[in-house]
Design a protein around this motif. Structure first.
Motif, PDB file in Angstrom:
ATOM      1  N   UNK A 110       0.717  -1.153   0.174  1.00  0.00           N
ATOM      2  CA  UNK A 110       0.070   0.051  -0.088  1.00  0.00           C
ATOM      3  C   UNK A 110       0.869   1.099  -0.170  1.00  0.00           C
ATOM      4  N   UNK A 111       2.044   1.219   0.660  1.00  0.00           N
ATOM      5  CA  UNK A 111       2.725   2.446   0.803  1.00  0.00           C
ATOM      6  C   UNK A 111       3.554   2.689  -0.725  1.00  0.00           C
ATOM      7  N   UNK A 112       3.740   1.550  -1.248  1.00  0.00           N
ATOM      8  CA  UNK A 112       4.569   1.786  -2.757  1.00  0.00           C
ATOM      9  C   UNK A 112       3.315   2.303  -3.468  1.00  0.00           C
ATOM     10  N   UNK A 113       2.250   1.700  -3.464  1.00  0.00           N
ATOM     11  CA  UNK A 113       0.958   2.163  -4.271  1.00  0.00           C
ATOM     12  C   UNK A 113       0.788   3.827  -4.115  1.00  0.00           C
ATOM     13  N   UNK A 114       0.749   4.149  -2.722  1.00  0.00           N
ATOM     14  CA  UNK A 114       0.420   5.430  -2.533  1.00  0.00           C
ATOM     15  C   UNK A 114       1.803   6.352  -3.078  1.00  0.00           C
ATOM     16  N   UNK A 115       2.771   6.016  -3.028  1.00  0.00           N
ATOM     17  CA  UNK A 115       4.008   6.823  -3.246  1.00  0.00           C
ATOM     18  C   UNK A 115       3.966   6.758  -4.862  1.00  0.00           C
ATOM     19  N   UNK A 116       3.678   5.893  -5.613  1.00  0.00           N
ATOM     20  CA  UNK A 116       3.525   5.926  -7.033  1.00  0.00           C
ATOM     21  C   UNK A 116       2.334   6.889  -7.544  1.00  0.00           C
ATOM     22  N   UNK A 170       8.423   4.969   8.206  1.00  0.00           N
ATOM     23  CA  UNK A 170       8.863   5.219   6.876  1.00  0.00           C
ATOM     24  C   UNK A 170       9.127   4.004   6.115  1.00  0.00           C
ATOM     25  N   UNK A 171       8.640   3.202   5.609  1.00  0.00           N
ATOM     26  CA  UNK A 171       9.129   1.950   5.018  1.00  0.00           C
ATOM     27  C   UNK A 171       8.161   1.480   3.884  1.00  0.00           C
ATOM     28  N   UNK A 172       8.207   0.512   2.983  1.00  0.00           N
ATOM     29  CA  UNK A 172       7.364   0.120   2.000  1.00  0.00           C
ATOM     30  C   UNK A 172       6.562  -0.897   2.816  1.00  0.00           C
ATOM     31  N   UNK A 173       6.767  -1.318   4.001  1.00  0.00           N
ATOM     32  CA  UNK A 173       5.982  -2.346   4.482  1.00  0.00           C
ATOM     33  C   UNK A 173       5.066  -1.737   5.494  1.00  0.00           C
ATOM     34  N   UNK A 174       5.333  -0.514   5.865  1.00  0.00           N
ATOM     35  CA  UNK A 174       4.256   0.430   7.033  1.00  0.00           C
ATOM     36  C   UNK A 174       3.153   0.565   6.288  1.00  0.00           C
ATOM     37  N   UNK A 175       2.077   0.934   7.187  1.00  0.00           N
ATOM     38  CA  UNK A 175       0.829   1.447   6.679  1.00  0.00           C
ATOM     39  C   UNK A 175       0.850   2.918   6.322  1.00  0.00           C
ATOM     40  N   UNK A 176       0.511   3.514   5.100  1.00  0.00           N
ATOM     41  CA  UNK A 176       0.334   5.038   5.272  1.00  0.00           C
ATOM     42  C   UNK A 176      -0.717   5.364   6.289  1.00  0.00           C
ATOM     43  N   UNK A 177      -0.889   6.832   6.417  1.00  0.00           N
ATOM     44  CA  UNK A 177      -1.884   7.192   7.297  1.00  0.00           C
ATOM     45  C   UNK A 177      -3.338   6.824   6.999  1.00  0.00           C
ATOM     46  N   UNK A 178      -3.524   6.787   5.542  1.00  0.00           N
ATOM     47  CA  UNK A 178      -5.025   6.158   5.309  1.00  0.00           C
ATOM     48  C   UNK A 178      -4.919   4.820   4.513  1.00  0.00           C
ATOM     49  N   UNK A 179      -5.640   4.113   4.772  1.00  0.00           N
ATOM     50  CA  UNK A 179      -5.899   3.054   4.127  1.00  0.00           C
ATOM     51  C   UNK A 179      -7.041   2.669   3.521  1.00  0.00           C
ATOM     52  N   UNK A 180      -7.176   1.837   2.528  1.00  0.00           N
ATOM     53  CA  UNK A 180      -8.576   1.531   1.863  1.00  0.00           C
ATOM     54  C   UNK A 180      -9.197   0.447   2.545  1.00  0.00           C
ATOM     55  N   UNK A 217     -12.368  -2.678   3.265  1.00  0.00           N
ATOM     56  CA  UNK A 217     -12.304  -4.054   2.718  1.00  0.00           C
ATOM     57  C   UNK A 217     -12.515  -4.331   1.007  1.00  0.00           C
ATOM     58  N   UNK A 218     -13.322  -2.921   0.656  1.00  0.00           N
ATOM     59  CA  UNK A 218     -13.616  -3.092  -0.995  1.00  0.00           C
ATOM     60  C   UNK A 218     -12.723  -2.398  -1.573  1.00  0.00           C
ATOM     61  N   UNK A 219     -11.719  -1.758  -1.076  1.00  0.00           N
ATOM     62  CA  UNK A 219     -10.443  -0.895  -1.728  1.00  0.00           C
ATOM     63  C   UNK A 219     -10.841   0.610  -1.809  1.00  0.00           C
ATOM     64  N   UNK A 220     -11.675   1.016  -1.125  1.00  0.00           N
ATOM     65  CA  UNK A 220     -12.094   2.355  -1.092  1.00  0.00           C
ATOM     66  C   UNK A 220     -11.502   3.191   0.035  1.00  0.00           C
ATOM     67  N   UNK A 221     -11.294   4.174  -0.361  1.00  0.00           N
ATOM     68  CA  UNK A 221     -10.357   5.224   0.635  1.00  0.00           C
ATOM     69  C   UNK A 221     -11.588   6.068   1.498  1.00  0.00           C
ATOM     70  N   UNK A 222     -11.227   6.479   2.554  1.00  0.00           N
ATOM     71  CA  UNK A 222     -12.065   7.350   3.372  1.00  0.00           C
ATOM     72  C   UNK A 222     -11.802   8.884   2.603  1.00  0.00           C
ATOM     73  N   UNK A 223     -13.015   9.456   2.414  1.00  0.00           N
ATOM     74  CA  UNK A 223     -12.922  10.619   1.860  1.00  0.00           C
ATOM     75  C   UNK A 223     -13.364  11.850   2.759  1.00  0.00           C
ATOM     76  N   UNK A 224     -12.884  12.885   2.797  1.00  0.00           N
ATOM     77  CA  UNK A 224     -13.311  14.045   3.714  1.00  0.00           C
ATOM     78  C   UNK A 224     -14.691  14.504   3.433  1.00  0.00           C
ATOM     79  N   UNK A 225     -15.371  14.699   4.484  1.00  0.00           N
ATOM     80  CA  UNK A 225     -16.819  14.983   4.419  1.00  0.00           C
ATOM     81  C   UNK A 225     -17.095  16.562   5.035  1.00  0.00           C
ATOM     82  N   UNK A 226     -17.441  17.498   4.326  1.00  0.00           N
ATOM     83  CA  UNK A 226     -17.560  18.915   4.752  1.00  0.00           C
ATOM     84  C   UNK A 226     -18.899  18.714   5.788  1.00  0.00           C
ATOM     85  N   UNK A 227     -18.389  19.243   7.126  1.00  0.00           N
ATOM     86  CA  UNK A 227     -19.395  19.184   7.985  1.00  0.00           C
ATOM     87  C   UNK A 227     -18.841  18.117   9.002  1.00  0.00           C
TER      88      UNK A 227
END
Length: 444
Positions: A234-240, A417-427, A429-439
């Protein structure tokens, strides 16, 4: 109608995502640049004792390769001697292109090619005089701190952070750089465009009276996206795909629209006191586009009661425009178009059109060689914070104060900071990322 949509003079529409593409743009030094004439180099800046400026490139994507090509195109002796990137393929590609073009100005031995999350530190410590920081912006505060601690001159790409804590770190490092008399350039090239410089000076001298309103735009298209490959963490995907993740990009209002916000900062010569905004994801949805918005609209309020209205959008088929406009008590200016109308008088800049991307490097290298004060880090950090403030407004949907925003304790950066570490946000189970919600989304 014409002044509300587009000025009497068409605005330039630079393609920021490709503006430093090394293979697509000339690296010929603009005539009459700041380095004209022979300047002796400051002895304290060079461990080798000669006039060669030794460079390390940290971040070897298209933007870093382009910035390095411009640094290598400055006058005087300059060599690229070290490179660092998280990915070997990026480093190898940049090295090949630069070596092919600049020949003897590129002398990077294999043991000076550093790969991984710690590549920046190894490159900084490799006996260089100057570092180019061109990784995705989330890493900029860490890398800038390290470069200043090591006593290196710096060119760093914009933006210089992705959260308020990062901005505070850059501001602190900027003060240390000043104490050490280090030279620091920031990639906000409009500040080095002769036409912008002349236009802004006229505006600040009262050409259109008191400026009560500015309108700024970066409405364009969705940039690149790299598909997920089997075995990618996941870290590599996000950095790419860093453009679509807030911790590493800041959202496109920060990464891209900062150019226009910087012009507002420049013209106003002040920072906002409060603001509000709205934004969301209208068409750029789904798993491939991470967590960022595809449009932002922001209103910034200043102490004098004036307003800056800001738009940035990545939606195909819509009005595209990259420009800045100022309205005053006596007239109007298309700032990027170098046009002013006051009463019955119209003015167009006739300043020479040298490439500002090259000039910003010419100016920095001139300061290094002449050992004159040069530090753009503070204003770069302030313009970055204006963009982060805009994102805070659109993500939260709240009216916020500048002082609360700059002092936000919300930390967007990874704990490891490593490619095995989890980034601050992760998808999920369906692969969707959390999206900011105004309010609902909290930003301070």
């Amino acid at each position: 109608m014409s002044e509300l949509v587009s000025a009497a003079v068409p605005s330039p529409t630079p393609a920021d995502a490709t503006r430093r593409s090394f293979l697509k743009k000339s690296t010929v030094l603009a005539a009459g640049g700041a380095l004209a004439g022979s300047l002796s180099i400051a002895r304290s800046a060079h461990a080798a004792g000669d006039d060669t400026i030794k460079i390390a490139l940290i971040g070897c994507g298209g933007r870093g390769t382009g910035a390095c090509s411009q640094a290598l195109s400055t006058k005087g002796n300059v060599k690229l001697v070290a490179m660092g990137d998280a990915f070997k393929d990026r480093l190898d590609g940049a090295y090949s292109g630069l070596k092919n073009h600049f020949k003897d100005r590129v002398e990077v031995a294999d043991d000076h090619k550093f790969v991984g999350f710690d590549a920046y530190q190894k490159a900084i410590d490799s006996g260089v005089d100057m570092v180019i920081l061109a990784t995705p912006p989330g890493f900029r505060p860490i890398h800038f701190e390290a470069a200043v601690k090591a006593g290196k001159n710096v060119f760093m790409e914009k933006p210089v952070a992705t959260d308020a804590g990062g901005v505070r770190r850059v501001l602190a490092a900027a003060e240390e750089a000043k104490k050490k008399d280090l030279k620091v350039g920031v990639g906000l090239q409009r500040r080095h465009d002769a036409r912008y410089i002349e236009t802004v000076k006229r505006l600040q001298d009262g050409a259109i009276g008191d400026i009560n309103t500015m309108r700024i735009y970066w409405n364009g298209q969705t940039p690149w996206m790299n598909p997920r490959k089997p075995g990618m963490t996941e870290m590599e995907y996000q950095m790419r795909n860093w453009y679509y993740f807030v911790w590493i990009c800041g959202d496109h209002i920060v990464e891209q629209h900062i150019h226009n916000l910087d012009v507002a900062h420049w013209v106003k010569d002040a920072l906002p006191i409060s603001g509000n905004g709205m934004g969301g994801r209208e068409v750029r949805k789904g798993k491939d586009y991470g967590e960022t918005f595809d449009h932002h609209c922001v209103e910034l309020e200043y102490a004098d009661g004036s307003r800056v209205f800001s738009q940035c959008r990545h939606i195909p088929g819509c009005w595209s425009d990259v420009s800045e406009h100022a309205h005053g008590s006596k007239g109007y200016s298309n700032v990027g178009g170098s046009y002013i109308k006051s009463g019955g008088t119209e003015w167009h800049s006739n300043a020479p059109g040298h490439d500002p991307y090259q000039v910003e490097h010419d100016d920095l290298f001139a300061a290094i060689r002449s050992n004159t004060p040069y530090n753009e880090a503070k204003r770069g950090a302030e313009s970055t914070m204006m963009a982060i403030f805009g994102r805070m407004l659109t993500y939260s949907g709240q009216v916020l104060k500048w002082d609360d925003a700059i002092n936000s304790k919300i930390d967007l950066m990874p704990k490891e900071y490593s490619f095995q570490a989890a980034p601050p946000t992760v998808p999920d189970a369906d692969g969707n990322y959390p999206i900011p919600v105004p309010g609902k989304t909290k930003v301070v």
